[in-house]
Motif scaffolding. Structure first.
Motif, PDB file in Angstrom:
ATOM      1  N   CYS A   1       1.432 -28.495  -2.184  1.00 49.49           N
ATOM      2  CA  CYS A   1       0.023 -28.360  -1.766  1.00 49.49           C
ATOM      3  C   CYS A   1      -0.507 -27.035  -2.623  1.00 49.49           C
ATOM      4  CB  CYS A   1      -0.523 -28.455  -0.503  1.00 49.49           C
ATOM      5  SG  CYS A   1      -0.536 -30.047   0.292  1.00 49.49           S
ATOM      6  N   ASP A   2      -1.857 -27.304  -3.480  1.00 49.63           N
ATOM      7  CA  ASP A   2      -2.301 -26.348  -4.032  1.00 49.63           C
ATOM      8  C   ASP A   2      -3.583 -25.858  -2.993  1.00 49.63           C
ATOM      9  OD1 ASP A   2      -4.595 -28.046  -4.462  1.00 49.63           O
ATOM     10  OD2 ASP A   2      -4.187 -28.478  -6.651  1.00 49.63           O
ATOM     11  N   ALA A   3      -4.271 -24.884  -3.481  1.00 55.62           N
ATOM     12  CA  ALA A   3      -5.394 -24.068  -2.695  1.00 55.62           C
ATOM     13  C   ALA A   3      -6.366 -24.995  -2.432  1.00 55.62           C
ATOM     14  CB  ALA A   3      -5.840 -22.958  -3.248  1.00 55.62           C
ATOM     15  N   GLN A   4      -6.910 -25.867  -3.467  1.00 55.72           N
ATOM     16  CA  GLN A   4      -7.791 -26.974  -3.136  1.00 55.72           C
ATOM     17  C   GLN A   4      -7.494 -28.008  -2.368  1.00 55.72           C
ATOM     18  OE1 GLN A   4     -11.101 -27.018  -4.452  1.00 55.72           O
ATOM     19  NE2 GLN A   4     -11.460 -28.431  -2.934  1.00 55.72           N
ATOM     20  N   ARG A   5      -6.113 -28.389  -2.278  1.00 51.74           N
ATOM     21  CA  ARG A   5      -5.626 -29.452  -1.243  1.00 51.74           C
ATOM     22  C   ARG A   5      -5.843 -28.965   0.179  1.00 51.74           C
ATOM     23  NH1 ARG A   5      -0.636 -33.351  -1.862  1.00 51.74           N
ATOM     24  NH2 ARG A   5      -0.910 -34.624  -0.152  1.00 51.74           N
ATOM     25  N   VAL A   6      -5.370 -27.770   0.112  1.00 56.78           N
ATOM     26  CA  VAL A   6      -5.402 -27.023   1.545  1.00 56.78           C
ATOM     27  C   VAL A   6      -6.849 -26.954   2.181  1.00 56.78           C
ATOM     28  CG1 VAL A   6      -4.939 -25.056   2.728  1.00 56.78           C
ATOM     29  CG2 VAL A   6      -3.317 -25.738   1.119  1.00 56.78           C
ATOM     30  N   TYR A   7      -7.692 -26.316   1.116  1.00 58.49           N
ATOM     31  CA  TYR A   7      -8.893 -26.478   1.665  1.00 58.49           C
ATOM     32  C   TYR A   7      -9.701 -27.915   2.102  1.00 58.49           C
ATOM     33  CZ  TYR A   7     -14.036 -25.294   1.667  1.00 58.49           C
ATOM     34  OH  TYR A   7     -15.327 -25.274   2.338  1.00 58.49           O
ATOM     35  N   ASP A   8      -9.298 -28.800   1.216  1.00 58.74           N
ATOM     36  CA  ASP A   8      -9.768 -30.266   1.537  1.00 58.74           C
ATOM     37  C   ASP A   8      -8.917 -30.735   3.023  1.00 58.74           C
ATOM     38  OD1 ASP A   8     -10.744 -30.284  -0.983  1.00 58.74           O
ATOM     39  OD2 ASP A   8      -8.940 -31.546  -1.837  1.00 58.74           O
TER      40      ASP A   8
END
Length: 86
Positions: A30-37
């Motif tokens: 998971c990249d940062a964007q997916r974690v934030y999503d």
């Protein structure tokens, strides 16, 4: 609140520890964007369904996974194991 109610984190978990525990539940890639999503989805659910004082468990898509919602729907009290922290 949502993560606590569905049993993803234990009661009385600090905010920092909760973020760490939830991040570990996600796939390693998971990249940062997916974690934030994922974070935003939990927040949105809390704003639209899993309200602090009176959650709308009857229309909750997570009801079959949520021990708190199941207890409330059965007319019981919130289980001590999940509490009701905000």
């Amino acid at each position: 609140r949502v993560a606590l109610r569905v049993g993803l984190i234990p009661p009385k978990t600090s905010e920092a520890k909760a973020h760490d525990l939830l991040a570990r539940l996600l796939p390693a890639d998971c990249d940062a964007q997916r974690v934030y999503d994922h974070h935003e989805v939990l927040m949105f659910h809390g704003q639209r369904c899993c309200f602090p004082a009176k959650p709308a468990c009857g229309r909750c898509p997570l009801l079959d996974l949520c021990p708190t919602g199941q207890a409330l729907q059965a007319g019981g009290r919130v289980p001590l194991s999940t509490g009701d922290a905000s």
